[in-house]
Design a protein around this motif. Structure first.
Motif, PDB file in Angstrom:
ATOM      1  N   LEU A 194       0.839  -1.187   0.000  1.00 46.06           N
ATOM      2  CA  LEU A 194       0.000   0.000   0.000  1.00 46.06           C
ATOM      3  C   LEU A 194       0.880   1.245   0.000  1.00 46.06           C
ATOM      4  CD1 LEU A 194      -2.925   1.173   0.577  1.00 46.06           C
ATOM      5  CD2 LEU A 194      -2.321   1.000   2.996  1.00 46.06           C
ATOM      6  N   ARG A 195       0.555   2.248  -0.846  1.00 44.32           N
ATOM      7  CA  ARG A 195       1.230   3.544  -0.807  1.00 44.32           C
ATOM      8  C   ARG A 195       0.166   4.630  -0.799  1.00 44.32           C
ATOM      9  NH1 ARG A 195       5.868   5.666  -4.984  1.00 44.32           N
ATOM     10  NH2 ARG A 195       6.578   3.526  -4.603  1.00 44.32           N
ATOM     11  N   VAL A 196       0.197   5.479   0.214  1.00 43.08           N
ATOM     12  CA  VAL A 196      -0.795   6.539   0.372  1.00 43.08           C
ATOM     13  C   VAL A 196      -0.136   7.829   0.848  1.00 43.08           C
ATOM     14  CG1 VAL A 196      -2.774   5.003   0.775  1.00 43.08           C
ATOM     15  CG2 VAL A 196      -1.353   5.696   2.688  1.00 43.08           C
ATOM     16  N   SER A 197      -0.865   8.935   0.700  1.00 39.67           N
ATOM     17  CA  SER A 197      -0.377  10.255   1.116  1.00 39.67           C
ATOM     18  C   SER A 197      -1.101  10.699   2.378  1.00 39.67           C
ATOM     19  CB  SER A 197      -0.618  11.271  -0.001  1.00 39.67           C
ATOM     20  OG  SER A 197      -1.979  11.623  -0.047  1.00 39.67           O
ATOM     21  N   PRO A 198      -0.644  11.783   3.013  1.00 39.57           N
ATOM     22  CA  PRO A 198      -1.336  12.292   4.199  1.00 39.57           C
ATOM     23  C   PRO A 198      -2.768  12.758   3.936  1.00 39.57           C
ATOM     24  CG  PRO A 198       0.902  13.087   4.192  1.00 39.57           C
ATOM     25  CD  PRO A 198       0.665  12.426   2.852  1.00 39.57           C
ATOM     26  N   SER A 199      -3.165  12.859   2.682  1.00 34.28           N
ATOM     27  CA  SER A 199      -4.564  13.186   2.420  1.00 34.28           C
ATOM     28  C   SER A 199      -5.472  11.980   2.721  1.00 34.28           C
ATOM     29  CB  SER A 199      -4.759  13.646   0.974  1.00 34.28           C
ATOM     30  OG  SER A 199      -4.463  12.596   0.070  1.00 34.28           O
ATOM     31  N   ASP A 200      -4.892  10.793   2.835  1.00 28.05           N
ATOM     32  CA  ASP A 200      -5.618   9.592   3.234  1.00 28.05           C
ATOM     33  C   ASP A 200      -5.821   9.675   4.754  1.00 28.05           C
ATOM     34  OD1 ASP A 200      -5.861   6.759   4.265  1.00 28.05           O
ATOM     35  OD2 ASP A 200      -5.769   6.333   2.106  1.00 28.05           O
ATOM     36  N   SER A 201      -7.029   9.411   5.217  1.00 25.14           N
ATOM     37  CA  SER A 201      -7.350   9.560   6.643  1.00 25.14           C
ATOM     38  C   SER A 201      -6.533   8.646   7.555  1.00 25.14           C
ATOM     39  CB  SER A 201      -8.841   9.312   6.868  1.00 25.14           C
ATOM     40  OG  SER A 201      -9.180   7.983   6.522  1.00 25.14           O
ATOM     41  N   ARG A 202      -5.895   7.625   7.000  1.00 26.33           N
ATOM     42  CA  ARG A 202      -5.093   6.701   7.816  1.00 26.33           C
ATOM     43  C   ARG A 202      -3.692   7.230   8.086  1.00 26.33           C
ATOM     44  NH1 ARG A 202      -6.143   1.697   3.873  1.00 26.33           N
ATOM     45  NH2 ARG A 202      -5.803   3.412   2.424  1.00 26.33           N
ATOM     46  N   VAL A 203      -3.311   8.339   7.429  1.00 25.09           N
ATOM     47  CA  VAL A 203      -1.942   8.847   7.494  1.00 25.09           C
ATOM     48  C   VAL A 203      -1.922  10.222   8.157  1.00 25.09           C
ATOM     49  CG1 VAL A 203       0.076   9.517   6.116  1.00 25.09           C
ATOM     50  CG2 VAL A 203      -1.371   7.622   5.373  1.00 25.09           C
ATOM     51  N   SER A 204      -0.909  10.444   9.009  1.00 20.28           N
ATOM     52  CA  SER A 204      -0.739  11.771   9.599  1.00 20.28           C
ATOM     53  C   SER A 204       0.704  11.968  10.047  1.00 20.28           C
ATOM     54  CB  SER A 204      -1.687  11.958  10.786  1.00 20.28           C
ATOM     55  OG  SER A 204      -1.472  10.953  11.753  1.00 20.28           O
ATOM     56  N   TRP A 205       1.140  13.221   9.991  1.00 22.14           N
ATOM     57  CA  TRP A 205       2.423  13.603  10.589  1.00 22.14           C
ATOM     58  C   TRP A 205       2.149  13.764  12.076  1.00 22.14           C
ATOM     59  CZ3 TRP A 205       6.923  13.426   8.036  1.00 22.14           C
ATOM     60  CH2 TRP A 205       6.903  13.503   6.643  1.00 22.14           C
ATOM     61  N   ILE A 206       2.951  13.142  12.940  1.00 23.22           N
ATOM     62  CA  ILE A 206       2.640  13.138  14.370  1.00 23.22           C
ATOM     63  C   ILE A 206       3.719  13.786  15.236  1.00 23.22           C
ATOM     64  CG2 ILE A 206       1.114  11.145  14.209  1.00 23.22           C
ATOM     65  CD1 ILE A 206       3.470   9.465  15.408  1.00 23.22           C
ATOM     66  N   HIS A 207       4.802  14.298  14.657  1.00 24.09           N
ATOM     67  CA  HIS A 207       5.857  14.923  15.447  1.00 24.09           C
ATOM     68  C   HIS A 207       5.438  16.335  15.875  1.00 24.09           C
ATOM     69  CE1 HIS A 207       6.480  16.182  11.292  1.00 24.09           C
ATOM     70  NE2 HIS A 207       6.954  17.306  11.812  1.00 24.09           N
ATOM     71  N   THR A 208       6.148  16.871  16.836  1.00 24.01           N
ATOM     72  CA  THR A 208       5.941  18.247  17.271  1.00 24.01           C
ATOM     73  C   THR A 208       6.733  19.159  16.343  1.00 24.01           C
ATOM     74  OG1 THR A 208       5.728  17.494  19.555  1.00 24.01           O
ATOM     75  CG2 THR A 208       6.222  19.827  19.223  1.00 24.01           C
ATOM     76  N   ALA A 209       6.118  20.247  15.912  1.00 26.91           N
ATOM     77  CA  ALA A 209       6.786  21.192  15.011  1.00 26.91           C
ATOM     78  C   ALA A 209       8.137  21.612  15.584  1.00 26.91           C
ATOM     79  CB  ALA A 209       5.910  22.418  14.795  1.00 26.91           C
ATOM     80  N   GLY A 210       9.155  21.632  14.729  1.00 27.84           N
ATOM     81  CA  GLY A 210      10.493  22.032  15.135  1.00 27.84           C
ATOM     82  C   GLY A 210      11.360  20.897  15.637  1.00 27.84           C
ATOM     83  N   ASN A 211      10.794  19.710  15.882  1.00 27.02           N
ATOM     84  CA  ASN A 211      11.598  18.565  16.328  1.00 27.02           C
ATOM     85  C   ASN A 211      12.568  18.141  15.236  1.00 27.02           C
ATOM     86  OD1 ASN A 211      10.282  18.448  18.759  1.00 27.02           O
ATOM     87  ND2 ASN A 211       9.460  16.400  18.480  1.00 27.02           N
TER      88      ASN A 211
END
Length: 116
Positions: free
Chosen positions: A34-51
């Protein structure tokens, strides 16, 4: 030799988050599942900004319409294209075999860009 400043490392992290936006999950024989982008509801960036470590997460369920079970997952890869291309980052993990519609796997792929 020139030195990259802290702002330069942040610009690199921002570029990665904006452009390396496809996460692919592979099986234990290095075949894409499977290859998906963050526009897919299963995908998200989860780090804190600036890390210095960027983290993108995908949650896959046995009940997802694009998953055939049984299915083994063992590697995640990051791309800048929807299909084809060369992986910019790969991360292996302990193989997990999804055997039923109730099974679920959460994969967190980390990319570290050091700070000064």
């Amino acid at each position: 030799m020139a030195e990259i400043k802290s702002a330069g490392y942040q610009a690199i992290r921002d570029f990665i988050q904006s452009n390396w936006t496809y996460i692919e999950i592979k099986d234990d024989s290095d075949t894409a599942v499977l290859r998906v982008s963050p526009s897919d509801s299963r995908v998200s960036w989860i780090h804190t900004a600036g890390n210095q470590t960027l983290q993108i997460q995908i949650v896959v369920k046995g009940s997802d319409s694009d998953i055939s079970i049984p299915q083994t997952f063992a590697l995640s890869a990051i791309f800048d294209t929807e299909s084809g291309g060369t992986a910019y980052s790969e991360e292996s993990f302990t193989a997990f075999t999804m055997e039923s519609e109730e099974d679920e796997i959460t994969v967190v792929h980390s990319i570290q860009v050091p700070q000064v």
